[in-house]
Design a protein around this motif. Structure first.
Motif, PDB file in Angstrom:
ATOM      1  N   VAL A  20      57.034   9.539 -23.239  1.00 62.08           N
ATOM      2  CA  VAL A  20      58.489   9.549 -22.790  1.00 62.08           C
ATOM      3  C   VAL A  20      58.624  11.477 -22.905  1.00 62.08           C
ATOM      4  O   VAL A  20      58.301  12.266 -23.963  1.00 62.08           O
ATOM      5  CB  VAL A  20      59.514   8.838 -23.672  1.00 62.08           C
ATOM      6  N   ARG A  21      58.492  12.503 -21.863  1.00 56.66           N
ATOM      7  CA  ARG A  21      59.156  13.863 -22.194  1.00 56.66           C
ATOM      8  C   ARG A  21      60.241  14.059 -20.726  1.00 56.66           C
ATOM      9  O   ARG A  21      60.360  13.741 -20.127  1.00 56.66           O
ATOM     10  CB  ARG A  21      57.619  14.292 -21.845  1.00 56.66           C
ATOM     11  N   GLU A  25      62.496  20.373 -21.867  1.00 55.33           N
ATOM     12  CA  GLU A  25      62.925  19.456 -23.327  1.00 55.33           C
ATOM     13  C   GLU A  25      61.877  20.492 -24.122  1.00 55.33           C
ATOM     14  O   GLU A  25      61.567  21.613 -23.978  1.00 55.33           O
ATOM     15  CB  GLU A  25      62.689  18.751 -23.873  1.00 55.33           C
ATOM     16  N   SER A  26      62.543  21.751 -25.107  1.00 52.15           N
ATOM     17  CA  SER A  26      62.299  22.504 -25.573  1.00 52.15           C
ATOM     18  C   SER A  26      61.046  21.624 -27.039  1.00 52.15           C
ATOM     19  O   SER A  26      61.146  20.528 -27.133  1.00 52.15           O
ATOM     20  CB  SER A  26      63.158  23.278 -26.917  1.00 52.15           C
ATOM     21  N   ALA A  27      60.253  22.458 -27.614  1.00 47.95           N
ATOM     22  CA  ALA A  27      59.318  21.611 -28.651  1.00 47.95           C
ATOM     23  C   ALA A  27      60.124  21.383 -29.951  1.00 47.95           C
ATOM     24  O   ALA A  27      60.344  20.388 -30.317  1.00 47.95           O
ATOM     25  CB  ALA A  27      58.201  22.497 -29.452  1.00 47.95           C
ATOM     26  N   GLU A  28      61.422  21.910 -29.864  1.00 44.25           N
ATOM     27  CA  GLU A  28      61.879  21.679 -31.055  1.00 44.25           C
ATOM     28  C   GLU A  28      62.899  20.448 -31.420  1.00 44.25           C
ATOM     29  O   GLU A  28      62.676  19.472 -31.977  1.00 44.25           O
ATOM     30  CB  GLU A  28      63.271  22.588 -31.414  1.00 44.25           C
ATOM     31  N   ARG A  30      62.148  17.818 -28.881  1.00 40.44           N
ATOM     32  CA  ARG A  30      60.409  16.957 -28.900  1.00 40.44           C
ATOM     33  C   ARG A  30      60.286  16.466 -30.264  1.00 40.44           C
ATOM     34  O   ARG A  30      60.282  15.427 -30.765  1.00 40.44           O
ATOM     35  CB  ARG A  30      59.179  17.085 -28.128  1.00 40.44           C
ATOM     36  N   ALA A  31      59.990  17.431 -31.627  1.00 35.97           N
ATOM     37  CA  ALA A  31      59.738  17.506 -32.657  1.00 35.97           C
ATOM     38  C   ALA A  31      61.254  16.053 -33.222  1.00 35.97           C
ATOM     39  O   ALA A  31      60.675  15.863 -33.883  1.00 35.97           O
ATOM     40  CB  ALA A  31      59.876  18.530 -33.224  1.00 35.97           C
ATOM     41  N   ALA A  32      61.884  16.683 -33.125  1.00 34.48           N
ATOM     42  CA  ALA A  32      63.238  15.949 -33.699  1.00 34.48           C
ATOM     43  C   ALA A  32      63.466  14.765 -33.522  1.00 34.48           C
ATOM     44  O   ALA A  32      63.842  13.911 -33.678  1.00 34.48           O
ATOM     45  CB  ALA A  32      64.995  16.777 -33.552  1.00 34.48           C
ATOM     46  N   ARG A  33      63.155  14.817 -31.707  1.00 33.63           N
ATOM     47  CA  ARG A  33      63.641  13.183 -30.901  1.00 33.63           C
ATOM     48  C   ARG A  33      61.830  11.936 -31.171  1.00 33.63           C
ATOM     49  O   ARG A  33      62.700  11.325 -31.701  1.00 33.63           O
ATOM     50  CB  ARG A  33      63.355  13.562 -29.637  1.00 33.63           C
ATOM     51  N   THR A  34      60.868  12.328 -31.942  1.00 35.27           N
ATOM     52  CA  THR A  34      59.748  12.054 -32.065  1.00 35.27           C
ATOM     53  C   THR A  34      60.694  11.147 -33.619  1.00 35.27           C
ATOM     54  O   THR A  34      59.869  10.240 -33.749  1.00 35.27           O
ATOM     55  CB  THR A  34      58.695  12.737 -31.932  1.00 35.27           C
TER      56      THR A  34
END
Length: 237
Positions: A20-21, A25-28, A30-34
């Motif tokens: 899921v993307r 979205e920002s890389a920040e 995505r990291a927090a969501r993961t």
């Protein structure tokens, strides 16, 4: 190998493998969501472990009280609330005769259960017990537009006292109790024992999982549940 004994992939690995993307979205993000997804996976697993532990409870206490109820179809006892099912779930509704109107939070819970009652009824018997006269309960049911919930009056309050719909000081509380019937013997199986004495600092008393869909949805949002908002019986026009 059965599912119970199958080794589980670490939650962090499952989270990192999610495809899921979200657009833009920002890389920040995505990291927090993961990282959050890994915690959500762990929560799901913990919920299942708790449910399995609940299902494995030893037999509960036999029901010996001669509890009497009045439903829309006439008087009955606790065994009668089972109808043709082997499991019975009773919600103790905070709507005693001293109340001008029913508890808003209980009503919110039951309004959500109303929509699911036909599906729940495929597996078990669901009943709602309150201490107001049945005529008052049926009038309230019509006002709320409920069609599927089965409401009963606890005629002498004995059930409510024994199964925590009434507290020792006489106040009401919403209570959920589960009963089973095997070979003619009715036993208590489980009740929600989380209340004020088990609440964490800064939180209202609540069960887990929370029986109110309302809070689950609000927990998905940035503002969450808030600190001082509660549902109302109506919100005007």
């Amino acid at each position: 190998m059965d599912a119970k004994n199958t080794p589980l992939t670490p939650a962090a690995d499952l989270a990192r493998g999610s495809p899921v993307r979200i657009p833009n979205e920002s890389a920040e993000y995505r990291a927090a969501r993961t990282a959050l997804l890994a915690e959500e996976i762990e929560l799901r697993r913990h919920i299942e472990r708790v449910a399995a532990q609940r299902r494995a409870l030893p037999p509960g206490g036999a029901v010996t009280g001669g509890y009497r109820f009045q439903g829309e179809d006439g008087p009955t006892d606790l065994a009668g609330l089972f109808r043709d099912r082997q499991t019975l779930v009773i919600y103790s509704y905070m709507f005693g005769p001293q109340r001008e109107r029913a508890c808003p939070m209980c009503t919110n819970v039951l309004s959500a259960w109303e929509g699911n009652a036909p599906d729940i009824g495929q597996h078990l018997s669901l009943a709602v017990v309150a201490r107001s006269p049945i005529e008052r309960l049926t009038a309230w049911k019509r006002e709320r537009g409920w069609k599927h919930l089965r409401l009963y009056t606890d005629l002498d309050g004995a059930y409510s006292r024994d199964y925590f719909g009434i507290m020792p000081d006489g106040s009401e509380t919403g209570a959920i109790n589960v009963f089973t019937r095997h070979g003619g013997t009715v036993r208590h199986f489980w009740s929600d024992e989380m209340g004020g004495s088990t609440a964490d600092p800064g939180q209202d008393q609540r069960g887990a999982p929370d029986p109110a869909v309302l809070w689950t949805v609000l927990d998905y949002t940035p503002a969450g549940r808030g600190k001082d908002w509660y549902p109302q019986l109506d919100y005007g026009s």
